[in-house]
Scaffold this active site. Structure first.
Site, PDB file in Angstrom:
ATOM      1  N   ARG A  83       0.848  -1.192   0.000  1.00  0.00           N
ATOM      2  CA  ARG A  83       0.000   0.000   0.000  1.00  0.00           C
ATOM      3  C   ARG A  83       0.886   1.245   0.000  1.00  0.00           C
ATOM      4  O   ARG A  83       1.655   1.452   0.933  1.00  0.00           O
ATOM      5  CB  ARG A  83      -0.898  -0.014   1.238  1.00  0.00           C
ATOM      6  CG  ARG A  83      -1.737   1.239   1.430  1.00  0.00           C
ATOM      7  CD  ARG A  83      -2.644   1.096   2.668  1.00  0.00           C
ATOM      8  NE  ARG A  83      -3.491   2.262   2.837  1.00  0.00           N
ATOM      9  CZ  ARG A  83      -3.281   3.209   3.750  1.00  0.00           C
ATOM     10  NH1 ARG A  83      -2.268   3.159   4.583  1.00  0.00           N
ATOM     11  NH2 ARG A  83      -4.103   4.239   3.829  1.00  0.00           N
ATOM     12  N   HIS A 127      -3.004  10.942   0.657  1.00  0.00           N
ATOM     13  CA  HIS A 127      -2.490  10.752   2.015  1.00  0.00           C
ATOM     14  C   HIS A 127      -1.967  12.112   2.491  1.00  0.00           C
ATOM     15  O   HIS A 127      -0.776  12.298   2.718  1.00  0.00           O
ATOM     16  CB  HIS A 127      -1.416   9.664   2.043  1.00  0.00           C
ATOM     17  CG  HIS A 127      -1.185   9.055   3.409  1.00  0.00           C
ATOM     18  ND1 HIS A 127      -1.317   7.705   3.655  1.00  0.00           N
ATOM     19  CD2 HIS A 127      -0.836   9.618   4.583  1.00  0.00           C
ATOM     20  CE1 HIS A 127      -1.035   7.463   4.927  1.00  0.00           C
ATOM     21  NE2 HIS A 127      -0.734   8.611   5.515  1.00  0.00           N
ATOM     22  N   GLU A 172      -7.549   8.457   6.028  1.00  0.00           N
ATOM     23  CA  GLU A 172      -7.828   9.147   7.285  1.00  0.00           C
ATOM     24  C   GLU A 172      -8.310  10.582   7.124  1.00  0.00           C
ATOM     25  O   GLU A 172      -7.631  11.519   7.560  1.00  0.00           O
ATOM     26  CB  GLU A 172      -6.587   9.127   8.186  1.00  0.00           C
ATOM     27  CG  GLU A 172      -6.079   7.734   8.511  1.00  0.00           C
ATOM     28  CD  GLU A 172      -5.006   7.739   9.596  1.00  0.00           C
ATOM     29  OE1 GLU A 172      -4.500   8.816   9.933  1.00  0.00           O
ATOM     30  OE2 GLU A 172      -4.695   6.650  10.098  1.00  0.00           O
ATOM     31  N   ASN A 301      -7.445   1.981   9.897  1.00  0.00           N
ATOM     32  CA  ASN A 301      -6.133   2.185  10.512  1.00  0.00           C
ATOM     33  C   ASN A 301      -6.331   2.228  12.013  1.00  0.00           C
ATOM     34  O   ASN A 301      -7.154   3.008  12.511  1.00  0.00           O
ATOM     35  CB  ASN A 301      -5.508   3.502  10.053  1.00  0.00           C
ATOM     36  CG  ASN A 301      -5.177   3.507   8.570  1.00  0.00           C
ATOM     37  OD1 ASN A 301      -5.301   2.483   7.897  1.00  0.00           O
ATOM     38  ND2 ASN A 301      -4.757   4.646   8.069  1.00  0.00           N
ATOM     39  N   TYR A 303      -4.342   2.240  15.882  1.00  0.00           N
ATOM     40  CA  TYR A 303      -3.128   2.310  16.706  1.00  0.00           C
ATOM     41  C   TYR A 303      -3.426   2.125  18.183  1.00  0.00           C
ATOM     42  O   TYR A 303      -2.723   1.405  18.875  1.00  0.00           O
ATOM     43  CB  TYR A 303      -2.385   3.632  16.467  1.00  0.00           C
ATOM     44  CG  TYR A 303      -1.782   3.667  15.076  1.00  0.00           C
ATOM     45  CD1 TYR A 303      -0.511   3.160  14.843  1.00  0.00           C
ATOM     46  CD2 TYR A 303      -2.508   4.137  13.989  1.00  0.00           C
ATOM     47  CE1 TYR A 303       0.032   3.131  13.568  1.00  0.00           C
ATOM     48  CE2 TYR A 303      -1.969   4.119  12.702  1.00  0.00           C
ATOM     49  CZ  TYR A 303      -0.701   3.614  12.498  1.00  0.00           C
ATOM     50  OH  TYR A 303      -0.168   3.574  11.238  1.00  0.00           O
ATOM     51  N   GLU A 367      -3.619  -0.025   8.180  1.00  0.00           N
ATOM     52  CA  GLU A 367      -2.439   0.369   8.959  1.00  0.00           C
ATOM     53  C   GLU A 367      -2.570  -0.153  10.376  1.00  0.00           C
ATOM     54  O   GLU A 367      -3.631  -0.039  10.986  1.00  0.00           O
ATOM     55  CB  GLU A 367      -2.281   1.902   9.078  1.00  0.00           C
ATOM     56  CG  GLU A 367      -1.810   2.586   7.840  1.00  0.00           C
ATOM     57  CD  GLU A 367      -1.653   4.101   8.025  1.00  0.00           C
ATOM     58  OE1 GLU A 367      -1.385   4.553   9.160  1.00  0.00           O
ATOM     59  OE2 GLU A 367      -1.822   4.809   7.028  1.00  0.00           O
TER      60      GLU A 367
END
Ligand code: GBH
Length: 463
Positions: A83, A127, A172, A301, A303, A367
C-alpha cells in the site's frame, strides 16, 4: 479448541492478504524533482515551529531514487500486497489541468516493479498532501477542492488503471480535516473548527465523486475503497455524562464519515452537537447520495483506543464543538514511543462493531504498527522486541475477530520503512526496516524477520 490453538498457533484464512504500507510525502523525498511543486506539507514543514527539529520531507527516505531496492526488501519479506500513496503534487502539481508525465512515470515504474515481484499494488490517492495552490484557493473547507480531487482521481486511474489492484480514495479524512483545520498540528495548520467540519463534508463528497471518476476511468472491475482511522471509543465510566461524551466523539470521529459513506445520511446528533459552529447548509441536495456511492471494502487504521469522559479539553482541539464537553484520558497500561497506549482489545472491539453495523462490507486493516526506539548491537543488527510484541498482540486480536465472524481480508503493517512521521519529523520510527537518514542505508530489524515468518506461515506461531 484453545488447546489446539496453543499447539499450532493462529492460522489466518487462505488468501488473507499480508502487506506493508507507506505514504508518498513520508518516504519519497525528491520534493522539487521532475516537475513536482509544493504541497501543503512542504509549506507546513518549512514553516518554523511546525515540525520537530525543523524536519521536512525534502529527502525523507529517498524512496523516489531507491524504489527498486525498497521493492526488493518487500520481495524478501514475502508480502502479497503493498500500500503506497500517489503524490498529487507530483502528477498534477497545481491541482488542476493536465498531468505531468514524469510524475506518472514514477508510479508506472513502481507498479511494474511490484508486479514483477508478484506484489499487488494498492494505491491511495490522497495521504494528506494537497497541492498548495488548492489550499491557497481555500483548501478542503472549499467545495471546489472535492471536484478537483475527483478530476485528479480520474487522471491517475486513466494512467495506472491497468496496473493497480486496489484503489483507495482517501487516507484518514479525520486527521486531514481536524488535525489540519481545527487543531492545526498538521498541514495546513489552520485552527478554524467550523472550517474543519466543512472539510469533513468535502472529504466525503470528494470521496464519492472520486469513486465515480474511478469507475468511469478504470478499464475493468477493480476494488475501490476508503481508509478511515476509526476511533475505538470507551467512556471512562458508565455515568450518563461519560457515555454522552463517548457518543459525541463517536459522532465526530466515526459516524461523520461512516453515515454519509455507507448510509447516505448525516448523523442527527452530530448536527445538533455542532449547531453553535455551523448549520451544515454547505451540504447540498444530492451530496450524500454522491458520498454513498457503493465501494468494495473499508480500510481501517488502528493504533490505540480513545478513552473519554465529561469535561473540557485543550484548545485548539481536533474535536470541533466538543471542547467544552469532553476530556480525553490516557488508557492505562504500556505505551509506545508516541506515548500511545498499547491496547489490542480496542482493535477487536472496533472490528466486532463494524461486523454488526456493516455486515456486508469487507474490512482490511490498512495500517497498524508502532513507534519504538530500536537498539543496534555492535554487529549492526537492529533489535525491536517491543514492536514484535505489539504486532503479535494486534494480529492475535485480528484473529480473534475473524473467529467471531468479522470479514477481515488483509493486514498492512505500518510501516515498511522508518520515515517522516509528520509533526514528529524523523524522531519517531515506525519501520520494520531501519533507515539511517544520513546514509539512506536500509537495515531490516528483527521485526522484519518476524513478519516474514508470519507471512510465510500465514499466521502466528504458538507463543
Ligand atoms: C497514521 O495516522 C497515518 O496514516 C500515517 O501516515 C502515520 O505515519 C501513522 O499513522 C503513525 O502516526 O493521542 O493516544 O489517543 C495516525 C492517526 C490519530 C493515531 C491520533 C493516534 C491519537 C492517539 N493518529 N491518534 S492518542
Amino acid at each position: 479448541r484453545p488447546q489446539a490453538r496453543a499447539e499450532s498457533g493462529l492460522t489466518f484464512p487462505t488468501g488473507f492478504r499480508w502487506g506493508t504500507a507507506t505514504a508518498a510525502y513520508q518516504i519519497e523525498g525528491a520534493a522539487a524533482e521532475d516537475g513536482r511543486t509544493p504541497s501543503i506539507w512542504d509549506v507546513f514543514s518549512r514553516t518554523p515551529g511546525k515540525v520537530r527539529n525543523g524536519d521536512t520531507g525534502d529527502i525523507a527516505a529517498d524512496h523516489y531514487h531507491r524504489m527498486r531496492e525498497d521493492v526488493a526488501l518487500m520481495r524478501d519479506l514475502g508480502v502479497s500486497d503493498y500500500r503506497f500513496s500517489v503524490s498529487w503534487s507530483r502528477v498534477q502539481p497545481t491541482g488542476r489541468g493536465p498531468a505531468v508525465q514524469k510524475g506518472l512515470d514514477f508510479y508506472r515504474r513502481l507498479t511494474d516493479e511490484l508486479r514483477e515481484a508478484g506484489i499487488r499494488p494498492v494505491a491511495t490517492l490522497y495521504h494528506w498532501d494537497l497541492p498548495q495552490e488548492l489550499e491557497a484557493a481555500g483548501g478542503w473547507p472549499h467545495r471546489e477542492t472535492a471536484e478537483r480531487f475527483a478530476d485528479y482521481a480520474g487522471l491517475v486511474a486513466g494512467a495506472l488503471g491497468d496496473r493497480v489492484a486496489t484503489w483507495t480514495t482517501l487516507n484518514e479524512p479525520w486527521c486531514a480535516a481536524y488535525l489540519g483545520y481545527a487543531s492545526g498540528v498538521h498541514a495546513p495548520g489552520r485552527t478554524e473548527p467550523a472550517a474543519a467540519l466543512r472539510a469533513a463534508h468535502h472529504f466525503n463528497l470528494g470521496h464519492g465523486l472520486a469513486v465515480r471518476a474511478l469507475r468511469a476511468a478504470l478499464p475493468g472491475p477493480a476494488e475501490v475503497s476508503l481508509t478511515l482511522n476509526l476511533h475505538a471509543v470507551r467512556p471512562l465510566s458508565g455515568s450518563e455524562a461519560d457515555r454522552d461524551a463517548a457518543r459525541r466523539i463517536d459522532a465526530l470521529g466515526n459516524r461523520v464519515f461512516l453515515d454519509p459513506v455507507f448510509h447516505g445520511r448525516l448523523p442527527e446528533d452530530l448536527v445538533a452537537d455542532t449547531a453553535a459552529l455551523t448549520d451544515w447548509s454547505f451540504v447540498r441536495d444530492g451530496d450524500l447520495a454522491v458520498a454513498s456511492e457503493p465501494i468494495d471494502s473499508l480500510g481501517i487504521n488502528y493504533y490505540s483506543p480513545t478513552v473519554v469522559g465529561a469535561g473540557v479539553s485543550e484548545s485548539p482541539s481536533p474535536w470541533p464543538g466538543a471542547e467544552d464537553r469532553v476530556r480525553f484520558e490516557p488508557a492505562p497500561g504500556p505505551r509506545t514511543a508516541m506515548d500511545w497506549p498499547v491496547d489490542p482489545d480496542g482493535l477487536y472491539e472496533l472490528l466486532v462493531r463494524l461486523r454488526d453495523e456493516l455486515p456486508h462490507v469487507p474490512l482490511v486493516i490498512t495500517e497498524n504498527g508502532a513507534a519504538y526506539d530500536d537498539y543496534a548491537d555492535p554487529s549492526g543488527a537492529v533489535h525491536d522486541p517491543e514492536r514484535v510484541a505489539y504486532l503479535h498482540a494486534h494480529l492475535a486480536a485480528v484473529h480473534r475477530a475473524l473467529a467471531d465472524g468479522v470479514d477481515v481480508r488483509g493486514y498492512f503493517l505500518w510501516s515498511l520503512l522508518d520515515n517522516f512521521e509528520w509533526a514528529y519529523g524523523y524522531g519517531k520510527r515506525f519501520g520494520i526496516v531501519h533507515v539511517d537518514f544520513a546514509t539512506q542505508r536500509r537495515t531490516p530489524k528483527d521485526s522484519a524477520r518476524w513478519y516474514a515468518r508470519v507471512v510465510a506461515r500465514n499466521g502466528l506461531a504458538a507463543s
